[in-house]
Design an enzyme around this catalytic site. Structure first.
Site, PDB file in Angstrom:
ATOM      1  CD  GLU A 392      -1.447   2.417   1.931  1.00 50.08           C
ATOM      2  OE1 GLU A 392      -2.183   3.413   1.915  1.00 50.08           O
ATOM      3  OE2 GLU A 392      -0.315   2.419   2.470  1.00 50.08           O
ATOM      4  CG  HIS A 505       5.184   7.283   6.286  1.00 46.06           C
ATOM      5  ND1 HIS A 505       4.936   7.561   4.961  1.00 46.06           N
ATOM      6  CD2 HIS A 505       4.161   6.487   6.678  1.00 46.06           C
ATOM      7  CE1 HIS A 505       3.817   6.968   4.579  1.00 46.06           C
ATOM      8  NE2 HIS A 505       3.326   6.306   5.617  1.00 46.06           N
TER       9      HIS A 505
END
Length: 615
Positions: A392, A505
């Site tokens: 993803e 992230h």
């Protein structure tokens, strides 16, 4: 004894027998799904701990191990499961360098582009498995030029620079993360003539304000933290647009993929707020607007260009590698060919405790509770499918390839798709949906306890934060709902607890961050699991699908009213559109009334049976 009396006794006996032998109602099982006896915060925490022991980027051995864990866990819950693989184009970094020459007289400053471990870091022994900081699908190349500061790199930010007579062409852009997708930051810079882009996490946005501490002492991004991610603007494997990446399928060449306009055409790198701060201190020129400035202890931000010169070099490699979607199925009894689909992705840029494995842990907990319901006799009316997507982070690849492969089947059989990318990242419930699912989401939040205040429901806390529950819309390519909504028109939802988190992230998105700051008791995970599963159960079990198309008609009406204002001076009439919405509203009203009438008759029959038994 006369015939009428005998008939009455037979009717009563039959009614009693029917009620005693009939299985519990679907609503009984739905209430049981929410009970404390089935929910387990420790189980969710354990799943998350196991899933995040190592960094597990798409295509890695660690991610294959995580897929095996999801598969074995679903199988242990008696969910018939399998792995579906695709061969897709992913990119990885080979080399990166960034050098700053503040002025012609100064010695060059070389950045190490490294995220630092901290004292006592329990993941220090696997930190070297974290990929070097990079942008997936970034253009390889070396560029050098003066720096221009472009705020968030939005179209309106470049309009401000033009008003200031600042020319971006031939320069390297420095932009902050936030407001827009990083791929758009690179694309906008390219459109303005930039030769390269650096994207940094500004301390004001991610590092806390004032004297705030950062992780592991507080939730904020450390000074060396870097938000990595993709700069691909498409969805699915960029070499197979519109068809699945299976076996020896046809693929676009790199040149053809570039011509498609979805992959970037200039090099870019993500950098930390410490490195961004160092570069900003070397930029001269006009002072940036107040709303472009940093926080406490930041330098005065100027826009440039220069006099600082940046030399940016990036080399990546693109490889065709295997990704793995894990699919689990609980087959429906009465309508097995209608599918209620729950999805979350598994791959992470680093450890992924928040994004995405808080959602993976919740997905496994939904499956666990449904297994417990099955042990007590529950059988879904329609088929429930659990999907744990891969890749993803690169560009919604696993979900898009699966939808491309099963497009016709999903278009005709899928009831709805319910996505949880991030289950928990902080305080407050957030939801987005296609409009016909709004009321179903609201109904579920009224039945689930607020994890941060046991005296109220999630709905009650939700409406206290705004006058009405605010449900967003599913636009763009934000997560794995994209292919379902945009390719095959399937109704969808996306829910989470919290909105944005500072270590997004970065290598600091680990189990320790979640345990200390995201959800210390894992009660928010339990709440998301409850809402997610309850909505799925109602979609799977209700005789009539609980869609509210009046809500859809009202949403369309508002949108067209806004469009009418925008087009007011262009002479464009929207009467056909308004008439179509009116027809939709009439049809939706008729259907809603028919369902209400049917349900009312069913309730009357149940009441009569109960009355007969009492007699």
């Amino acid at each position: 004894m006369n015939t009428n009396v005998i008939s009455s006794f037979i009717a009563i006996a039959t009614s009693i027998s029917f009620l005693l032998l009939s299985p519990p109602s679907k609503s009984f099982y739905h209430s049981l799904f929410l009970s404390d006896s089935l929910s387990c915060n420790q189980s969710i925490a354990n799943h998350l701990y196991i899933l995040t022991k190592r960094p597990h980027v798409a295509g890695s051995e660690a991610n294959a191990e995580a897929a095996a864990y999801v598969l074995s866990t679903l199988t242990s819950y008696k969910v018939r499961s399998h792995i579906t693989t695709y061969e897709v184009a992913l990119t990885y970094p080979i080399s990166r360098s960034l050098t700053l020459k503040p002025t012609p007289q100064d010695s060059p400053v070389k950045f190490d582009l490294h995220q630092e471990i901290y004292d006592g870091d329990p993941y220090a022994d696997v930190a070297d498995e974290v990929l070097p900081t990079f942008h997936a699908y970034a253009k390889s190349g070396t560029v050098a030029g003066p720096v221009v500061y472009a705020n968030y790199g939005r179209v309106q930010d470049y309009a401000v620079l033009k008003q200031m007579k600042v020319n971006v062409s031939g320069n390297v852009v420095l932009a902050k993360y936030g407001k827009i997708y990083r791929g758009d930051i690179v694309e906008n810079a390219y459109a303005e003539g930039a030769i390269g882009v650096l994207i940094y996490t500004d301390r004001k946005d991610y590092g806390g304000v004032g004297d705030a501490k950062w992780f592991p002492d507080d939730k904020w991004m450390p000074s060396s933290g870097v938000q990595v991610g993709s700069v691909y603007n498409g969805a699915g494997d960029p070499t197979t647009p519109g068809w699945p990446s299976s076996g020896l399928c046809e693929r676009l060449s790199d040149d053809d993929a570039e011509k498609g306009g979805e992959v970037p055409l200039i090099p870019s790198l993500p950098i930390s707020w410490a490195d961004g701060d160092r570069i900003l201190r070397s930029i001269d020129g006009q002072v940036a607007n107040d709303d472009w400035q940093g926080g406490k202890d930041a330098p005065v931000y100027k826009v440039g260009p220069g006099p600082a010169i940046l030399n940016l070099s990036y080399t990546g490699k693109q490889v065709i590698t295997t990704i793995q979607n894990v699919i689990g199925i609980i087959e429906g009894v009465e309508e097995p060919d209608r599918y209620v689909i729950l999805g979350n992705h598994r791959d992470a840029w680093t450890f992924g405790a928040v994004d995405p494995n808080s959602g993976t842990a919740a997905l496994l907990e939904v499956a666990h509770r449904m297994w417990k319901l099955q042990e007590k006799g529950w059988k879904p009316r329609r088929t429930i499918i659990f999907c744990n997507w891969d890749a993803e982070e690169y560009g919604l690849i696993g979900s898009t390839e699966w939808v491309e492969e099963n497009r016709e089947m999903l278009a005709s059989r899928a009831v709805a798709y319910m996505n949880v990318d991030i289950a928990v990242q902080g305080l407050g419930f957030y939801a987005s949906a296609t409009p016909q699912l709004d009321e179903l989401l609201i109904k579920a939040t009224k039945q689930v306890q607020d994890p941060d205040n046991s005296s109220q429901s999630i709905y009650q806390s939700w409406i206290r934060s705004s006058e009405n529950p605010k449900i967003g819309r599913l636009g763009g390519g934000g997560s794995d709902y994209s292919a379902f909504v945009q390719h095959v028109g399937v109704p969808a939802t996306d829910i989470s607890y919290g909105e944005d988190y500072p270590v997004y992230h970065s290598m600091y998105d680990d189990f320790i961050w979640m345990k200390k700051f995201g959800d210390p008791k894992f009660h928010r995970h339990v709440a998301v699991t409850s809402i997610w599963g309850l909505v799925a159960l109602q979609l799977a079990d209700e005789e009539f699908l609980p869609f509210d198309y009046l809500s859809y008609a009202n949403e369309l009406q508002r949108s067209v009213e806004d469009l009418k204002i925008e087009l007011s001076e262009k002479g464009i009439k929207l009467f056909p559109l308004f008439n179509s919405i009116k027809e939709l509203r009439m049809a939706a009203t008729k259907i809603a009334n028919e369902i209400k009438k049917h349900n009312s008759l069913g309730a009357t029959r149940q009441k009569c049976l109960g009355f007969c038994i009492k007699k």
